[in-house]
Design a protein around this motif. Structure first.
Motif, PDB file in Angstrom:
ATOM      1  N   MET A   1     -74.779  34.775  63.585  1.00 48.25           N
ATOM      2  CA  MET A   1     -73.334  34.573  63.513  1.00 48.25           C
ATOM      3  C   MET A   1     -72.662  34.973  64.822  1.00 48.25           C
ATOM      4  N   HIS A   2     -71.461  34.476  64.966  1.00 47.07           N
ATOM      5  CA  HIS A   2     -70.615  34.781  66.119  1.00 47.07           C
ATOM      6  C   HIS A   2     -69.658  35.881  65.693  1.00 47.07           C
ATOM      7  N   LEU A   3     -69.749  37.048  66.351  1.00 50.27           N
ATOM      8  CA  LEU A   3     -68.928  38.191  65.984  1.00 50.27           C
ATOM      9  C   LEU A   3     -67.947  38.523  67.101  1.00 50.27           C
ATOM     10  N   GLY A   4     -66.655  38.191  66.877  1.00 52.54           N
ATOM     11  CA  GLY A   4     -65.642  38.530  67.872  1.00 52.54           C
ATOM     12  C   GLY A   4     -65.970  37.950  69.230  1.00 52.54           C
ATOM     13  N   PRO A   5     -66.111  38.832  70.249  1.00 51.37           N
ATOM     14  CA  PRO A   5     -66.317  38.337  71.609  1.00 51.37           C
ATOM     15  C   PRO A   5     -67.761  38.003  71.960  1.00 51.37           C
ATOM     16  N   ILE A   6     -68.716  38.274  71.049  1.00 53.91           N
ATOM     17  CA  ILE A   6     -70.126  38.088  71.393  1.00 53.91           C
ATOM     18  C   ILE A   6     -70.879  37.376  70.271  1.00 53.91           C
ATOM     19  N   ASP A   7     -72.092  36.902  70.584  1.00 47.32           N
ATOM     20  CA  ASP A   7     -73.011  36.393  69.568  1.00 47.32           C
ATOM     21  C   ASP A   7     -73.974  37.514  69.205  1.00 47.32           C
ATOM     22  N   ASN A   8     -74.340  37.608  67.925  1.00 38.49           N
ATOM     23  CA  ASN A   8     -75.228  38.692  67.527  1.00 38.49           C
ATOM     24  C   ASN A   8     -76.691  38.344  67.823  1.00 38.49           C
ATOM     25  N   ASP A   9     -77.592  39.293  67.538  1.00 38.08           N
ATOM     26  CA  ASP A   9     -79.012  39.119  67.862  1.00 38.08           C
ATOM     27  C   ASP A   9     -79.609  37.925  67.131  1.00 38.08           C
ATOM     28  N   GLY A  10     -79.243  37.780  65.856  1.00 34.36           N
ATOM     29  CA  GLY A  10     -79.777  36.672  65.075  1.00 34.36           C
ATOM     30  C   GLY A  10     -79.352  35.324  65.627  1.00 34.36           C
ATOM     31  N   TYR A  11     -78.104  35.243  66.087  1.00 29.15           N
ATOM     32  CA  TYR A  11     -77.591  33.995  66.655  1.00 29.15           C
ATOM     33  C   TYR A  11     -78.332  33.654  67.943  1.00 29.15           C
ATOM     34  N   ASN A  12     -78.578  34.679  68.773  1.00 31.82           N
ATOM     35  CA  ASN A  12     -79.325  34.452  70.020  1.00 31.82           C
ATOM     36  C   ASN A  12     -80.747  33.980  69.724  1.00 31.82           C
ATOM     37  N   ALA A  13     -81.391  34.622  68.753  1.00 31.24           N
ATOM     38  CA  ALA A  13     -82.760  34.233  68.394  1.00 31.24           C
ATOM     39  C   ALA A  13     -82.795  32.804  67.865  1.00 31.24           C
ATOM     40  N   PHE A  14     -81.795  32.435  67.069  1.00 33.10           N
ATOM     41  CA  PHE A  14     -81.707  31.076  66.522  1.00 33.10           C
ATOM     42  C   PHE A  14     -81.517  30.063  67.651  1.00 33.10           C
ATOM     43  N   ASN A  15     -80.652  30.390  68.613  1.00 27.26           N
ATOM     44  CA  ASN A  15     -80.429  29.526  69.772  1.00 27.26           C
ATOM     45  C   ASN A  15     -81.710  29.310  70.561  1.00 27.26           C
TER      46      ASN A  15
END
Length: 389
Positions: A184-198
């Motif tokens: 998920m996208h949290l405020g100003p950053i992407d979280n670890d799970g979102y980066n791994a998914f990307n």
């Protein structure tokens, strides 16, 4: 359309986080209330009640700090297992950083993060770069500690506050694991799970991920952006820029142009990022906005254009980034070149000197000093021009 996409992504994240917090909050309230209820059945004084609430507050606070440390430690261990090398480890604003093969204590903070573990990637780059374990390692360790804490909760149930501590520690750990692990996208950053998914589905993102970590390693070794190889700063194409990891390489390319005092190139890159990069994170958008203000100040110095860039959200960002050297440098230029307030500019200069003493990246401070001297010389040149008119 791009802006609406980002908003949609942000709203979808909120729909995940909001019920999650309600569930965890309800569980915490029920179990914590059970403990408090037992204590309040007894007749206790006001001072004892105050002491009780202080103890409960400390239990929650200490549990959060422990889980943050464990989360970042998880990234560290899983990164080492994956073949990465240590670069820096930060909790809050307290940071251990590897400079020239030596571990040093420094101070640094980043909006939207409670901690961060950065590592340099294995070389040379290849498409099979290990990324999953490093990215989800923090959440895995939060879950591991939560399992241990639940076991200890049952073991110590006869010890009032100790069992409550383990219970709270377990609940917070589960919350950390879900908030950081669910993409998920949290405020100003992407979280670890979102980066791994990307990274899992995008080869360009893998390359950009490797480049960012490679650049961090070079900075740790005292190499400035302007002196790094050109092939690390090839700006991704329009389609790739929809990905936050790829857009970050564009941000670094803009920063490099600033470091080289190639302000025209910096403006070309910066405005292109602000107008056309759908994947640009909020924290990077604000940093680029700051650099574009700086470029405007030392070139055309158009007051109306510059003032319009100080939006409500950007001003909020400035308050949370008051110890960032590049932000201080921009504000110094703003006061000296636009406002012509030498006293206010001097305050920013003093702030810069204070921050520079504990800032982790020495080569960045070196570059910022050169830019500050450039601002000083430009200001003096403007004064001389005005006096000759």
């Amino acid at each position: 359309m791009k802006k609406s996409t980002n908003k949609t992504k942000h709203k979808s994240s909120q729909w995940i986080v909001f019920p999650l917090f309600i569930l965890i909050g309800a569980l915490s309230g029920y179990l914590g209330g059970t403990y408090i209820g037992k204590i309040f059945k007894e007749s206790i004084s006001l001072s004892q009640k105050i002491s009780l609430f202080i103890i409960l507050f400390l239990i929650v606070y200490i549990s959060i700090i422990i889980q943050i440390i464990v989360h970042e430690f998880g990234h560290l261990i899983c990164g080492l297992i994956s073949g990465y090398d240590f670069a820096s480890f930060r909790i809050g604003s307290f940071m251990l950083v590897k400079n020239d093969e030596k571990i040093k204590f420094k101070r640094f903070s980043l909006m939207g993060t409670g901690g961060q573990c950065l590592m340099t990637p294995p070389e040379p780059y290849n498409d099979d770069i290990p990324f999953l374990l490093y990215n989800i390692g923090g959440s895995l360790f939060n879950v591991l500690l939560s399992i241990i804490s639940i076991i200890l909760y049952f073991v110590t149930r006869h010890i009032e506050f100790l069992s409550l501590f383990f219970l709270v520690l377990a609940i917070i750990g589960i919350a950390f694991a879900l908030i950081n692990g669910i993409p998920m996208h949290l405020g100003p950053i992407d979280n670890d799970g979102y980066n791994a998914f990307n990274l899992r589905k995008n080869g360009s993102a893998k390359r950009c991920f490797w480049i960012q970590l490679k650049i961090i390693g070079l900075i740790n070794n005292g190499i400035r952006l302007k002196d790094m190889p050109d092939d690390l700063f090839i700006i991704p194409n329009h389609e790739e820029m929809k990905n936050a990891l790829c857009a970050s390489v564009g941000v670094l390319a803009c920063n490099r142009a600033i470091d080289a005092m190639n302000f025209k190139t910096a403006q070309e890159i910066g405005y292109n990022l602000l107008n056309n990069s759908g994947g640009l994170l909020d924290v990077h958008r604000y940093m680029i906005t700051s650099e574009m203000i700086f470029c405007e100040l030392i070139t055309e110095n158009n007051k109306e254009k510059i003032e319009n860039m100080f939006t409500k959200n950007f001003n909020k960002f400035l308050k949370t980034s008051a110890k960032n050297p590049s932000i201080i440098r921009m504000l110094y230029a703003y006061e000296l070149l636009l406002k012509k307030d030498e006293q206010a500019a001097e305050k920013h200069l003093k702030s810069f000197e204070k921050v520079s003493k504990s800032y982790p990246y020495i080569c960045e401070i070196e570059g910022e000093r050169e830019l500050i001297n450039y601002i000083k010389n430009l200001s003096q040149l403007n004064i001389n021009k005005e006096s000759n008119i």
